[in-house]
Motif scaffolding. Sequence first.
Motif, PDB file in Angstrom:
ATOM      1  N   ASP A  32       0.851  -1.174   0.000  1.00 50.65           N
ATOM      2  CA  ASP A  32       0.000   0.000   0.000  1.00 50.65           C
ATOM      3  C   ASP A  32       0.894   1.233   0.000  1.00 50.65           C
ATOM      4  O   ASP A  32       1.590   1.497   0.991  1.00 50.65           O
ATOM      5  CB  ASP A  32      -0.873  -0.036   1.268  1.00 50.65           C
ATOM      6  N   GLY A  33       0.900   1.966  -1.101  1.00 51.38           N
ATOM      7  CA  GLY A  33       1.787   3.120  -1.154  1.00 51.38           C
ATOM      8  C   GLY A  33       1.731   3.809  -2.485  1.00 51.38           C
ATOM      9  O   GLY A  33       0.670   3.880  -3.121  1.00 51.38           O
ATOM     10  N   VAL A  34       2.887   4.340  -2.913  1.00 53.31           N
ATOM     11  CA  VAL A  34       2.969   5.077  -4.160  1.00 53.31           C
ATOM     12  C   VAL A  34       4.218   4.630  -4.925  1.00 53.31           C
ATOM     13  O   VAL A  34       5.297   4.502  -4.337  1.00 53.31           O
ATOM     14  CB  VAL A  34       3.017   6.604  -3.914  1.00 53.31           C
ATOM     15  N   ILE A  48       1.685   9.958 -18.132  1.00 52.86           N
ATOM     16  CA  ILE A  48       0.626   8.949 -18.120  1.00 52.86           C
ATOM     17  C   ILE A  48      -0.480   9.438 -19.034  1.00 52.86           C
ATOM     18  O   ILE A  48      -0.969  10.553 -18.877  1.00 52.86           O
ATOM     19  CB  ILE A  48       0.099   8.736 -16.684  1.00 52.86           C
ATOM     20  N   ALA A  95       3.809   9.601 -10.675  1.00 50.61           N
ATOM     21  CA  ALA A  95       3.478   8.872  -9.450  1.00 50.61           C
ATOM     22  C   ALA A  95       2.176   8.111  -9.673  1.00 50.61           C
ATOM     23  O   ALA A  95       1.249   8.634 -10.287  1.00 50.61           O
ATOM     24  CB  ALA A  95       3.321   9.851  -8.288  1.00 50.61           C
ATOM     25  N   VAL A  96       2.150   6.871  -9.195  1.00 49.15           N
ATOM     26  CA  VAL A  96       0.961   6.025  -9.339  1.00 49.15           C
ATOM     27  C   VAL A  96       0.703   5.323  -8.009  1.00 49.15           C
ATOM     28  O   VAL A  96       1.650   4.815  -7.388  1.00 49.15           O
ATOM     29  CB  VAL A  96       1.185   4.951 -10.435  1.00 49.15           C
ATOM     30  N   ALA A  97      -0.527   5.284  -7.580  1.00 48.60           N
ATOM     31  CA  ALA A  97      -0.855   4.600  -6.325  1.00 48.60           C
ATOM     32  C   ALA A  97      -0.643   3.099  -6.457  1.00 48.60           C
ATOM     33  O   ALA A  97      -0.786   2.529  -7.541  1.00 48.60           O
ATOM     34  CB  ALA A  97      -2.294   4.900  -5.925  1.00 48.60           C
ATOM     35  N   VAL A  98      -0.293   2.478  -5.325  1.00 51.60           N
ATOM     36  CA  VAL A  98      -0.166   1.029  -5.232  1.00 51.60           C
ATOM     37  C   VAL A  98      -1.132   0.544  -4.154  1.00 51.60           C
ATOM     38  O   VAL A  98      -1.156   1.086  -3.049  1.00 51.60           O
ATOM     39  CB  VAL A  98       1.282   0.625  -4.854  1.00 51.60           C
ATOM     40  N   GLU A  99      -1.946  -0.440  -4.500  1.00 51.35           N
ATOM     41  CA  GLU A  99      -2.880  -1.048  -3.546  1.00 51.35           C
ATOM     42  C   GLU A  99      -2.841  -2.563  -3.732  1.00 51.35           C
ATOM     43  O   GLU A  99      -2.898  -3.034  -4.877  1.00 51.35           O
ATOM     44  CB  GLU A  99      -4.309  -0.570  -3.795  1.00 51.35           C
ATOM     45  N   ARG A 104      -2.243   1.075  -9.415  1.00 52.53           N
ATOM     46  CA  ARG A 104      -3.621   1.468  -9.656  1.00 52.53           C
ATOM     47  C   ARG A 104      -3.669   2.544 -10.739  1.00 52.53           C
ATOM     48  O   ARG A 104      -3.472   3.727 -10.456  1.00 52.53           O
ATOM     49  CB  ARG A 104      -4.258   2.003  -8.358  1.00 52.53           C
ATOM     50  N   LEU A 105      -3.923   2.117 -11.952  1.00 54.33           N
ATOM     51  CA  LEU A 105      -4.066   3.054 -13.067  1.00 54.33           C
ATOM     52  C   LEU A 105      -5.524   3.071 -13.516  1.00 54.33           C
ATOM     53  O   LEU A 105      -6.252   2.095 -13.321  1.00 54.33           O
ATOM     54  CB  LEU A 105      -3.198   2.612 -14.250  1.00 54.33           C
ATOM     55  N   GLY A 106      -5.930   4.172 -14.137  1.00 55.19           N
ATOM     56  CA  GLY A 106      -7.263   4.229 -14.720  1.00 55.19           C
ATOM     57  C   GLY A 106      -7.355   3.300 -15.925  1.00 55.19           C
ATOM     58  O   GLY A 106      -6.328   2.883 -16.488  1.00 55.19           O
ATOM     59  N   TRP A 108      -7.922   3.572 -19.061  1.00 59.46           N
ATOM     60  CA  TRP A 108      -7.271   3.904 -20.328  1.00 59.46           C
ATOM     61  C   TRP A 108      -5.846   4.396 -20.162  1.00 59.46           C
ATOM     62  O   TRP A 108      -5.216   4.808 -21.136  1.00 59.46           O
ATOM     63  CB  TRP A 108      -8.100   4.959 -21.073  1.00 59.46           C
ATOM     64  N   GLN A 109      -5.346   4.372 -18.929  1.00 65.01           N
ATOM     65  CA  GLN A 109      -4.024   4.953 -18.690  1.00 65.01           C
ATOM     66  C   GLN A 109      -2.868   3.972 -18.886  1.00 65.01           C
ATOM     67  O   GLN A 109      -2.932   2.827 -18.434  1.00 65.01           O
ATOM     68  CB  GLN A 109      -3.939   5.494 -17.252  1.00 65.01           C
TER      69      GLN A 109
ATOM     70  N   PHE B  38      -4.379  11.686  -7.476  1.00 64.10           N
ATOM     71  CA  PHE B  38      -4.279  11.087  -8.817  1.00 64.10           C
ATOM     72  C   PHE B  38      -5.568  11.259  -9.602  1.00 64.10           C
ATOM     73  O   PHE B  38      -6.660  11.052  -9.052  1.00 64.10           O
ATOM     74  CB  PHE B  38      -4.057   9.574  -8.743  1.00 64.10           C
ATOM     75  N   PRO B  40      -7.397   9.334 -12.522  1.00 63.81           N
ATOM     76  CA  PRO B  40      -7.305   8.095 -13.309  1.00 63.81           C
ATOM     77  C   PRO B  40      -7.952   8.212 -14.688  1.00 63.81           C
ATOM     78  O   PRO B  40      -8.526   7.248 -15.180  1.00 63.81           O
ATOM     79  CB  PRO B  40      -8.033   7.083 -12.418  1.00 63.81           C
ATOM     80  N   THR B  42      -7.646  10.209 -18.796  1.00 59.55           N
ATOM     81  CA  THR B  42      -6.632  10.680 -19.743  1.00 59.55           C
ATOM     82  C   THR B  42      -7.026  11.986 -20.439  1.00 59.55           C
ATOM     83  O   THR B  42      -6.281  12.486 -21.287  1.00 59.55           O
ATOM     84  CB  THR B  42      -6.349   9.596 -20.810  1.00 59.55           C
ATOM     85  N   GLN B 127      -3.999   9.131  -2.056  1.00 60.11           N
ATOM     86  CA  GLN B 127      -3.192   8.146  -1.332  1.00 60.11           C
ATOM     87  C   GLN B 127      -2.169   8.911  -0.479  1.00 60.11           C
ATOM     88  O   GLN B 127      -1.423   9.736  -1.011  1.00 60.11           O
ATOM     89  CB  GLN B 127      -2.491   7.225  -2.346  1.00 60.11           C
ATOM     90  N   VAL B 129       1.068   8.782   2.134  1.00 58.98           N
ATOM     91  CA  VAL B 129       2.188   7.932   2.546  1.00 58.98           C
ATOM     92  C   VAL B 129       2.973   8.663   3.629  1.00 58.98           C
ATOM     93  O   VAL B 129       3.171   9.867   3.539  1.00 58.98           O
ATOM     94  CB  VAL B 129       3.095   7.645   1.323  1.00 58.98           C
TER      95      VAL B 129
END
Lengths: 134, 134, 134
Positions: A32-34, A48, A95-99, A104-106, A108-109, B38, B40, B42, B127, B129
């Motif tokens: 859980d982070g970035v 992105i 930067a992208v969230a991590v879960e 965690r990307l959208g 279409w990203q 973030f 998500p 485009t 998110q 941290v």
Amino acid sequence: MTSISIRTRDRTEWQDITASVADAAAQSGVADGVCHVFVPHTTAAVTINENADPSVVRDIDATLARLAPLSGDYTHREGNSAAHIKSVLVGSSAAVAVEGGELRLGTWQGIYFCEFDGPRNRQVWVQVVGSSKR
Amino acid sequence: MTSISIRTRDRTEWQDITASVADAAAQSGVADGVCHVFVPHTTAAVTINENADPSVVRDIDATLARLAPLSGDYTHREGNSAAHIKSVLVGSSAAVAVEGGELRLGTWQGIYFCEFDGPRNRQVWVQVVGSSKR
Amino acid sequence: MTSISIRTRDRTEWQDITASVADAAAQSGVADGVCHVFVPHTTAAVTINENADPSVVRDIDATLARLAPLSGDYTHREGNSAAHIKSVLVGSSAAVAVEGGELRLGTWQGIYFCEFDGPRNRQVWVQVVGSSKR
């Protein structure tokens, strides 16, 4: 930190690095982070945007070339001022969230390495911060 | 991670989300760290700028429309290339320091969700941290 | 969080703050993580680019002045809309990896505070997140 090696083939090139970044994030052990993606170069960038239809990044790239033309009234003598300018406009990190240990990307990203002064051998650094898996 | 739901009403719209992000940061339980915001999507973005005088974001938005005109020599067939371009120029994430469990913004700073291809239902992911409150 | 005080002398000025940020990162006690640099102002920015040849930032700055001219068709009455626009294009934060307690920048990269509405007294906030030295 993980380093991803990239080989670009053209002066300007958008390379989808989503899978490599996702691998690096998974290997970090962070639940859980970035996830931070860094470009340690001054004539390249990371961003992105949509990775479904390649015409999207083509249009983005063409607009950047209009905003910062290859040949302009520049003082820097190496002939790559346009690449430095695009690098600042697009940015040197993302930067992208991590879960649950996953990016965690959208929908279409995708994450793009943007080469603006290739072809070159490049690096992308991935550093993930957060709490570890138990 | 906290998800904030946003409803935009116009094709282009700057929505001040500072209060929602501050709530999410407070609820994270992090005392000292960084709050990541973030987008998500485009064809939307997030940025930090003045939220006192609405003419500021109007001028920023008008300039973006000049740099990436709605109708241009684009190859993407969905008619929203300008929105993708603005999304890359403005960026899909913002970072704000957290101290004592609170967002640390400058006096005149607010966090804006930037809609470039609305109206739509959108999400913003937050998110945080860092080290937790004791 | 560490606050760095900056005094700018011109309306537009690129000040290399790499050494101050590196000091703040070292003092944070974080061994492995990410160093975040924030500008708590709405007419200034922070970016990472070449700090070897000063002509590079001169060319970047000149292009930004072309994209967002000082005098334009602006509605904001304070006369500094161009500075707000540049702040959004360049961005209000930068992130750099930290390894072994030290900033990890590319060979040619430096961190720049970008003044767009000086001269002024400014602050830069540095927040480092990650795991501590043992």
